[in-house]
Design an enzyme around this catalytic site. Sequence first.
Site, PDB file in Angstrom:
ATOM      1  N   GLN A 170       0.319 -10.499   5.497  1.00 53.88           N
ATOM      2  CA  GLN A 170      -0.760 -11.486   5.660  1.00 53.88           C
ATOM      3  C   GLN A 170      -0.271 -12.899   5.313  1.00 53.88           C
ATOM      4  O   GLN A 170      -0.549 -13.850   6.045  1.00 53.88           O
ATOM      5  CB  GLN A 170      -1.961 -11.108   4.764  1.00 53.88           C
ATOM      6  N   ASP A 199      11.635  -7.987   6.733  1.00 56.59           N
ATOM      7  CA  ASP A 199      10.543  -7.075   6.384  1.00 56.59           C
ATOM      8  C   ASP A 199      10.980  -5.667   6.770  1.00 56.59           C
ATOM      9  O   ASP A 199      11.977  -5.484   7.487  1.00 56.59           O
ATOM     10  CB  ASP A 199       9.241  -7.462   7.144  1.00 56.59           C
ATOM     11  N   TYR A 240      -1.561  -2.281 -10.141  1.00 58.18           N
ATOM     12  CA  TYR A 240      -1.158  -3.546  -9.488  1.00 58.18           C
ATOM     13  C   TYR A 240      -1.165  -4.692 -10.503  1.00 58.18           C
ATOM     14  O   TYR A 240      -0.217  -5.470 -10.596  1.00 58.18           O
ATOM     15  CB  TYR A 240      -2.133  -3.811  -8.343  1.00 58.18           C
TER      16      TYR A 240
HETATM   17  P1  NAD Z   1       0.932  -7.639   2.828  1.00 58.13           P
HETATM   18  O1  NAD Z   1       0.733  -6.231   2.394  1.00 58.13           O
HETATM   19  O2  NAD Z   1       0.111  -8.172   3.934  1.00 58.13           O
HETATM   20  O3  NAD Z   1       2.460  -7.883   3.209  1.00 58.13           O
HETATM   21  C1  NAD Z   1       3.504  -7.352   2.453  1.00 58.13           C
HETATM   22  C2  NAD Z   1       4.665  -7.149   3.395  1.00 58.13           C
HETATM   23  O4  NAD Z   1       5.745  -6.574   2.622  1.00 58.13           O
HETATM   24  C3  NAD Z   1       4.356  -6.144   4.512  1.00 58.13           C
HETATM   25  O5  NAD Z   1       4.649  -6.725   5.769  1.00 58.13           O
HETATM   26  C4  NAD Z   1       5.282  -4.964   4.227  1.00 58.13           C
HETATM   27  O6  NAD Z   1       5.801  -4.349   5.400  1.00 58.13           O
HETATM   28  C5  NAD Z   1       6.396  -5.629   3.445  1.00 58.13           C
HETATM   29  N1  NAD Z   1       7.117  -4.674   2.591  1.00 58.13           N
HETATM   30  C6  NAD Z   1       6.606  -3.667   1.866  1.00 58.13           C
HETATM   31  N2  NAD Z   1       7.600  -2.979   1.274  1.00 58.13           N
HETATM   32  C7  NAD Z   1       8.762  -3.583   1.640  1.00 58.13           C
HETATM   33  C8  NAD Z   1      10.117  -3.324   1.364  1.00 58.13           C
HETATM   34  N3  NAD Z   1      10.491  -2.290   0.592  1.00 58.13           N
HETATM   35  N4  NAD Z   1      11.059  -4.145   1.893  1.00 58.13           N
HETATM   36  C9  NAD Z   1      10.692  -5.185   2.686  1.00 58.13           C
HETATM   37  N5  NAD Z   1       9.409  -5.468   3.001  1.00 58.13           N
HETATM   38  C10 NAD Z   1       8.470  -4.671   2.490  1.00 58.13           C
HETATM   39  O7  NAD Z   1       0.770  -8.541   1.511  1.00 58.13           O
HETATM   40  P2  NAD Z   1       0.380 -10.089   1.428  1.00 58.13           P
HETATM   41  O8  NAD Z   1      -1.097 -10.143   1.351  1.00 58.13           O
HETATM   42  O9  NAD Z   1       1.098 -10.861   2.439  1.00 58.13           O
HETATM   43  O10 NAD Z   1       0.901 -10.414  -0.044  1.00 58.13           O
HETATM   44  C11 NAD Z   1       2.182 -10.921  -0.294  1.00 58.13           C
HETATM   45  C12 NAD Z   1       2.344 -11.091  -1.783  1.00 58.13           C
HETATM   46  O11 NAD Z   1       1.295 -11.925  -2.307  1.00 58.13           O
HETATM   47  C13 NAD Z   1       2.252  -9.793  -2.604  1.00 58.13           C
HETATM   48  O12 NAD Z   1       3.128  -9.873  -3.704  1.00 58.13           O
HETATM   49  C14 NAD Z   1       0.838  -9.779  -3.095  1.00 58.13           C
HETATM   50  O13 NAD Z   1       0.715  -9.042  -4.284  1.00 58.13           O
HETATM   51  C15 NAD Z   1       0.606 -11.248  -3.341  1.00 58.13           C
HETATM   52  N6  NAD Z   1      -0.809 -11.597  -3.329  1.00 58.13           N
HETATM   53  C16 NAD Z   1      -1.529 -11.511  -2.167  1.00 58.13           C
HETATM   54  C17 NAD Z   1      -2.882 -11.844  -2.171  1.00 58.13           C
HETATM   55  C18 NAD Z   1      -3.714 -11.770  -0.926  1.00 58.13           C
HETATM   56  O14 NAD Z   1      -4.948 -11.907  -1.018  1.00 58.13           O
HETATM   57  N7  NAD Z   1      -3.121 -11.550   0.243  1.00 58.13           N
HETATM   58  C19 NAD Z   1      -3.496 -12.254  -3.369  1.00 58.13           C
HETATM   59  C20 NAD Z   1      -2.728 -12.288  -4.532  1.00 58.13           C
HETATM   60  C21 NAD Z   1      -1.389 -11.986  -4.489  1.00 58.13           C
HETATM   61  C1  AKB Z   2      -5.758  -7.685  -3.768  1.00 57.46           C
HETATM   62  O1  AKB Z   2      -6.993  -7.620  -3.598  1.00 57.46           O
HETATM   63  O2  AKB Z   2      -5.054  -6.754  -4.159  1.00 57.46           O
HETATM   64  C2  AKB Z   2      -5.105  -9.026  -3.521  1.00 57.46           C
HETATM   65  C3  AKB Z   2      -5.012  -9.811  -4.789  1.00 57.46           C
HETATM   66  C4  AKB Z   2      -6.161 -10.638  -5.214  1.00 57.46           C
HETATM   67  O3  AKB Z   2      -4.026  -9.736  -5.469  1.00 57.46           O
HETATM   68  N1  AKB Z   2      -5.809  -9.694  -2.497  1.00 57.46           N
END
Ligand code: NAD
Ligand code: AKB
Length: 318
Positions: A13, A35, A144
């Site tokens: 995302q 990825d 998490y």
């Molecule tokens: P996502 O799940 O959409 O994307 C994560 C990507 O990592 C996926 O495309 C997946 O294929 C890839 N991945 C998983 N395992 C892997 C591996 N072993 N090697 C390589 N790639 C791998 O997550 P996101 O929402 O894009 O979040 C990215 C980061 O931001 C994460 O650390 C998440 O905890 C953090 N985060 C996201 C949000 C949110 O609302 N989206 C909020 C807080 C924190």
């Molecule tokens: C989740 O809901 O896990 C994420 C975050 C807030 O870390 N969007």
Amino acid sequence: MKENIMIIGASGQIGSELTLKLREMYGAGHVYATDLKEPARDVLESGPFELLDVMDDKRLIHFAIRHHITQIYHLAAVLSGNAEKLPMQAWHINMNSLLNVLDLAKEVEEIKKVFWPSSIAVFGPTTPKKNTPQLTIMEPNTVYGISKLAGERWIEYFHKRYHVDTRSIRYPGLISYKTEPGGGTTDYAVEIFYQAIKHGRYECFLDKKTTLPMLYMSDAINATVKLMETEASSLSLHTGYNIGGLSFNPDELANEIRKYLPGFRITYKPDFRQDIATTWPESIDDRIARKDWGYNPKYNLSSMTELMLREIRKKLNN
Ligand code: NAD
Ligand code: AKB
């Protein structure tokens, strides 16, 4: 010096939008997306992409050396909802991937900066819920959240002990239309728009009054690059910065959607993610991020809702 940037988890995302922004800023050929799975077409066609597992430390180091990587954005993780289904696996991936990246940055001199996202999940049931301070009680009780809190401690440790320039933001729930979210607790705030447009109704997995901090994606991307561009001497933290933005519950979001789709109906069937959401803050005190690196989000509930409905409608029509 020319930067060469590696993004790990570029198909997700955040990665699918951050990659394009960084390519605009640094030149497409200098931003390497990686990825486990193929990204969206625009990421694939606008610059280098390689399938790479961040758990494979040997390939990781070869990749970084071969491409003279100077900055890493490590985005791969298992998010809160999915992590509760397979806690040990989530812990293994979230922690060991980060340690692989930190160790790489420590060993390879060319790597100057590492960005790793934390989350509001570092907070827990004993944390003050409103206007949650940067430094406060942190007793997360989800796998998490525990992995994010441990990660924050590790990145600060590597900064202090090995002088790796680590940077991090505690993202709230991120709302975007380009790539669907990957298994978190805040995902409802994206799903609701698709269901409202497609079916005129949505069954929400959180209770109507569950208020959580949220942020529109372009504000999150701008914050991320702003933090990474800031002179190290201005930063008082090399661990997760609090950032706020929006704060609303499903009932308030549904009311906002009804301004554009008056017939929209929402029902509630809270599941296991309600137990996660209940432990998270409602709103965030981000004064330190504003002071240190000028954090300044633009979107409010009304402008975000209008844009999400417009863009998802366009996307579904195509
Ligand atoms: P996502 O799940 O959409 O994307 C994560 C990507 O990592 C996926 O495309 C997946 O294929 C890839 N991945 C998983 N395992 C892997 C591996 N072993 N090697 C390589 N790639 C791998 O997550 P996101 O929402 O894009 O979040 C990215 C980061 O931001 C994460 O650390 C998440 O905890 C953090 N985060 C996201 C949000 C949110 O609302 N989206 C909020 C807080 C924190
Ligand atoms: C989740 O809901 O896990 C994420 C975050 C807030 O870390 N969007």
